[in-house]
Design an enzyme around this catalytic site. Structure first.
Site, PDB file in Angstrom:
ATOM      1  N   MET A  44      25.367  41.941  45.272  1.00 23.69           N
ATOM      2  CA  MET A  44      25.954  40.674  44.848  1.00 23.69           C
ATOM      3  C   MET A  44      26.349  40.767  43.373  1.00 23.69           C
ATOM      4  SD  MET A  44      25.678  38.799  47.601  1.00 23.69           S
ATOM      5  CE  MET A  44      25.951  37.129  47.089  1.00 23.69           C
ATOM      6  N   ASN A  45      27.434  40.118  43.032  1.00 22.38           N
ATOM      7  CA  ASN A  45      27.890  40.024  41.646  1.00 22.38           C
ATOM      8  C   ASN A  45      28.353  41.365  41.069  1.00 22.38           C
ATOM      9  OD1 ASN A  45      28.535  38.346  39.508  1.00 22.38           O
ATOM     10  ND2 ASN A  45      26.583  38.618  38.494  1.00 22.38           N
TER      11      ASN A  45
ATOM     12  N   SER B 178      35.052  40.656  45.053  1.00 23.72           N
ATOM     13  CA  SER B 178      36.194  39.745  45.260  1.00 23.72           C
ATOM     14  C   SER B 178      37.173  39.831  44.101  1.00 23.72           C
ATOM     15  CB  SER B 178      35.701  38.307  45.446  1.00 23.72           C
ATOM     16  OG  SER B 178      34.920  38.202  46.614  1.00 23.72           O
TER      17      SER B 178
ATOM     18  N   ASP C   6      37.870  40.795  52.612  1.00 28.33           N
ATOM     19  CA  ASP C   6      36.718  40.362  51.826  1.00 28.33           C
ATOM     20  C   ASP C   6      35.549  40.089  52.763  1.00 28.33           C
ATOM     21  OD1 ASP C   6      35.642  39.794  49.269  1.00 28.33           O
ATOM     22  OD2 ASP C   6      35.863  37.633  49.587  1.00 28.33           O
ATOM     23  N   GLU C   7      34.322  40.275  52.257  1.00 33.49           N
ATOM     24  CA  GLU C   7      33.105  40.014  53.040  1.00 33.49           C
ATOM     25  C   GLU C   7      33.136  40.744  54.388  1.00 33.49           C
ATOM     26  OE1 GLU C   7      30.735  38.722  51.481  1.00 33.49           O
ATOM     27  OE2 GLU C   7      31.578  37.392  49.972  1.00 33.49           O
TER      28      GLU C   7
ATOM     29  N   CYS D 175      20.741  44.822  37.438  1.00 33.34           N
ATOM     30  CA  CYS D 175      19.654  43.868  37.640  1.00 33.34           C
ATOM     31  C   CYS D 175      19.391  43.184  36.290  1.00 33.34           C
ATOM     32  CB  CYS D 175      18.424  44.655  38.101  1.00 33.34           C
ATOM     33  SG  CYS D 175      16.941  43.685  38.397  1.00 33.34           S
TER      34      CYS D 175
ATOM     35  N   CYS E 182      17.412  45.595  41.187  1.00 33.02           N
ATOM     36  CA  CYS E 182      17.092  47.015  41.312  1.00 33.02           C
ATOM     37  C   CYS E 182      15.928  47.119  42.302  1.00 33.02           C
ATOM     38  CB  CYS E 182      16.706  47.600  39.951  1.00 33.02           C
ATOM     39  SG  CYS E 182      15.088  47.051  39.345  1.00 33.02           S
TER      40      CYS E 182
END
Length: 198
Positions: A11-12, A16, A88-89, A146, A184
């Site tokens: 994530m992040n 996208s 995407d996704e 992280c 992490c």
């Protein structure tokens, strides 16, 4: 022959954002792209929304029973030449839909670039990602960190601000106080132990 690409990350990690940049690059050169988003991803409705605030409407919202190859083929019949398919996704697609993306690259000679997660918050694979890891021509990790500063590889799910390690595989961020944090491995196991001990 064109290729099927899988660009994955926690994530992040900018998946996208990267997809929207690729779409912009093609279109800036007068080329046509199609953007696909699984219907199960209700975040943003029919919009792709980057954490940087950039957004764009998806061309197709794909249901789990849709034939992606047929959708793209019909788009070409109506609109003419297509230069790239962006997904995407992608982790939410079914394995047979990933096979259809492979067929688009190989038989229609259109590059297909897929973005998604490799694993869920329990470190288990998604159906779409598992298939891509087997058949994609090119696999690339998009990296992020992280909060401790180490490389994030895993996704932690929080409900009401607390990490959880049980539940359904799919819970869309923003719905029902669900949020995700890239972690992490060391932090992931630390938070998992804390959740078990509490």
């Amino acid at each position: 022959m064109s290729k099927l690409y899988f660009r994955y990350g926690a994530m992040n990690s900018g998946k996208s954002t990267n997809l929207l940049q690729v779409a912009h690059n093609y279109e800036e050169r007068g080329m046509k792209v199609v953007i696909i988003k699984p219907m199960i991803d209700t975040k943003g409705g029919d919009m792709l929304i980057s954490r940087l605030g950039v957004s764009r409407k998806a061309d197709f919202l794909v249901h789990k029973e849709d034939d992606v190859y047929h959708m793209v083929e019909q788009w070409i019949k109506t609109n003419g030449q297509l230069h790239c398919v962006l997904v995407d996704e992608v982790q939410f697609l079914k394995a047979y839909q990933v096979d259809q993306l492979f067929k688009i690259a190989c038989q229609l000679d259109i590059p297909v670039i897929c973005y998604g997660l490799r694993t869920d918050f329990k470190m288990e694979g998604f159906e779409g990602s598992a298939r891509l890891l087997l058949i994609a021509h090119s696999i690339e990790e998009l990296k992020t960190i992280c909060k401790c500063g180490k490389k994030a590889m895993l996704n932690g799910r929080k409900i009401n601000g607390k990490f959880v390690f049980e539940g359904e595989q799919v819970a869309i961020e923003g719905a029902g106080n669900v949020e995700y944090e890239s972690l992490c491995p060391k932090c992931y196991f630390k938070f998992k132990k804390e959740a078990k001990d509490s």
